[in-house]
Design an enzyme around this catalytic site. Structure first.
Site, PDB file in Angstrom:
ATOM      1  N   LYS A  79      35.695  51.994 -69.431  1.00 45.98           N
ATOM      2  CA  LYS A  79      34.858  51.061 -69.648  1.00 45.98           C
ATOM      3  C   LYS A  79      34.228  50.179 -68.403  1.00 45.98           C
ATOM      4  CE  LYS A  79      34.930  46.839 -72.908  1.00 45.98           C
ATOM      5  NZ  LYS A  79      35.511  46.238 -73.625  1.00 45.98           N
ATOM      6  N   SER A 154      34.017  44.950 -78.129  1.00 43.08           N
ATOM      7  CA  SER A 154      33.140  45.477 -76.943  1.00 43.08           C
ATOM      8  C   SER A 154      33.356  46.638 -76.301  1.00 43.08           C
ATOM      9  CB  SER A 154      33.212  44.383 -75.942  1.00 43.08           C
ATOM     10  OG  SER A 154      34.485  44.508 -75.720  1.00 43.08           O
ATOM     11  N   SER A 178      38.514  44.241 -79.511  1.00 44.29           N
ATOM     12  CA  SER A 178      37.497  45.007 -78.767  1.00 44.29           C
ATOM     13  C   SER A 178      37.746  46.732 -78.568  1.00 44.29           C
ATOM     14  CB  SER A 178      37.123  44.299 -77.268  1.00 44.29           C
ATOM     15  OG  SER A 178      36.207  43.281 -77.806  1.00 44.29           O
TER      16      SER A 178
END
Length: 468
Positions: A79, A154, A178
């Site tokens: 990420k 996210s 997330s």
């Protein structure tokens, strides 16, 4: 079956026993990225050169008779807010586009040492503060099941990359669902570890909001529960920088009491979609068939835990996000609009007494959940009580921001209490993956994983997929 459809465990076994080389694995995944990513925009940066170098080095290691590691040749995404020296750690922010870290996050180094090979970076919203994946630096990630709906956030880029076979696993983080929410939207699995079980996403110490430090944690996304177990077992543990990180043994399997508390409508707010209810009941049936004692009973104070999570996270992030000139550059209009709408319906903790009382109340609820988990080692419930919303719904006003928070109340309860939780799919309904989450006691990742594994066994795998 193509190598891009194999799990991380299967890929590592194949590389280790010589059925295919790490180079072959990497090349196939890079080709898959080239084929699929233009349609879903999940991978922000393709690390082709570095991945090929790592694969060649691993193949040479095997040829020399050396152990390639338990993740030999497994392609992963990382990420955009996790430090990886191959590219900038942007957190989805244009003003951080050149912020290349001097060192990898500790848990990244542990996975690299185990043979994992990063092939790309996963997209995310600014600072990870939306339940969607969109930003001004890289743009929107598309939900491959239904392009009209959000992919969750996210860690949406990593979830979509794993679901579409661009990587076998991804690394993300979870402050308010997330990891679990985008995994649920993509039809894959994710583990939100206990607070502190995985060290910080970077080697530096930053003055972050207290809620972020105590409620956020890094973890894996993958296409099987066995992969989550394998990867977590390698990445967990304290480092010498993160003062909140801890090292706790991760047992192989679980042989304790097998009792499950099922909550179909956490807190009794009455907004649960029929498909969600069916998924929970199916998962409960799978656990019962696997020998678990299943009972419908409500865990303690989900309403207060969810409310306090929202109050604390909003109170602590509001000064940073809403004070002009405090950040080095602007946030995206979407993130600003969502956060303003969210704050509009939150009773901010604007006195020191109220703020201290909220953190003190957290211990009361943590004690109640600990006692509850002593009776019911696993809590089974929804990831979200509603289907994934259409694009733009979260920007449609304060009422929508509140409705999303309500739908995600069990997600954020786990964050508020720092508990481990696993999202696991239970099939599909049309163009919509179905799934549930299981929550265990603090440091009970092995318990949650055991229950998730029994749920997973009752349903066919539904990925990788090509975009709709």
């Amino acid at each position: 079956m193509d190598v891009t459809e194999l799990t991380a465990t299967e890929i590592a076994a194949g590389v280790r026993d010589g059925r295919f080389t790490a180079t072959t694995v990497v090349e196939r995944h890079l080709a898959r990225i080239e084929e699929v990513n233009p349609r879903v925009n999940a991978v922000t940066v393709v690390l082709a050169e570095k991945a090929r170098e790592a694969a060649a080095a691993l193949d040479a290691r095997i040829a020399a008779g050396r152990d390639p590691g338990p993740l030999a040749g497994v392609p992963i995404t990382v990420k955009e807010n996790i430090d990886l020296t191959s590219s900038a750690t942007t957190s989805g922010l244009p003003f951080a586009a050149n912020h290349v870290p001097p060192a990898n996050a500790t848990f990244v180094d542990r996975l690299l040492a185990a043979g994992a090979i990063p092939v790309g970076r996963g997209n995310m919203p600014d600072f990870g503060l939306r339940w969607d994946t969109d930003n001004d630096l890289f743009g929107r990630t598309i939900n491959p099941w239904d392009p009209a709906r959000v992919p969750g956030g996210s860690s949406g880029g990593d979830a979509v990359a794993v679901a579409t076979g661009m990587a076998a696993a991804g690394l993300g983080n979870d402050y308010g669902g997330s990891l679990r929410l985008p995994a649920h939207a993509a039809g894959i699995t994710a583990l939100r570890p206990s607070a502190g079980r995985v060290a910080a996403p970077g080697r530096g110490v930053e003055p972050l909001p207290l809620s972020l430090q105590h409620m956020a944690v890094n973890g894996p996304l993958a296409r099987s529960v066995a992969d989550l177990d394998l990867i977590f077992g390698l990445m967990h543990g304290a480092d010498d920088v993160d003062p909140l990180s801890v090292t706790v043994a991760h047992p192989a399997g679980y042989d304790g009491p097998r009792r499950v508390a099922v909550t179909v409508d956490p807190a009794g707010w009455g907004d649960v979609d029929a498909g969600v209810i069916a998924a929970i009941r199916s998962a409960a049936g799978a656990l019962a068939a696997a020998g678990w004692e299943v009972e419908e009973v409500e865990p303690p104070a989900v309403d207060r835990c969810a409310t306090l999570w929202r109050q604390l996270s909003s109170t602590e992030n509001a000064p940073m996000l809403l004070t002009p000139g405090l950040l080095p550059g602007p946030l995206s209009e979407g993130t600003l609009r969502y956060f303003r709408d969210n704050v509009a319906e939150v009773d901010l903790l604007d006195t020191s007494a109220a703020y201290q009382a909220a953190w003190a109340e957290r211990f009361v609820h943590a004690a109640a959940w600990r006692a509850f988990h002593a009776r019911y080692p696993v809590v089974l419930g929804p990831v979200t009580t509603r289907p994934m919303p259409e694009i733009g719904y979260d920007l449609s006003g304060p009422a929508a921001a509140t409705a999303l928070w309500r739908a995600h109340r069990l997600l954020v309860t786990a964050n508020f209490l720092g508990l481990p939780a696993v999202a696991v799919p239970t099939g599909t309904s049309g163009r919509r993956p179905l799934g549930v989450q299981v929550i265990a006691r603090l440091h009970g990742e092995h318990i949650a994983l055991a229950a998730a594994r029994d749920i997973e066994a009752a349903f066919p795998a539904i990925t990788p997929i090509r975009p709709a």
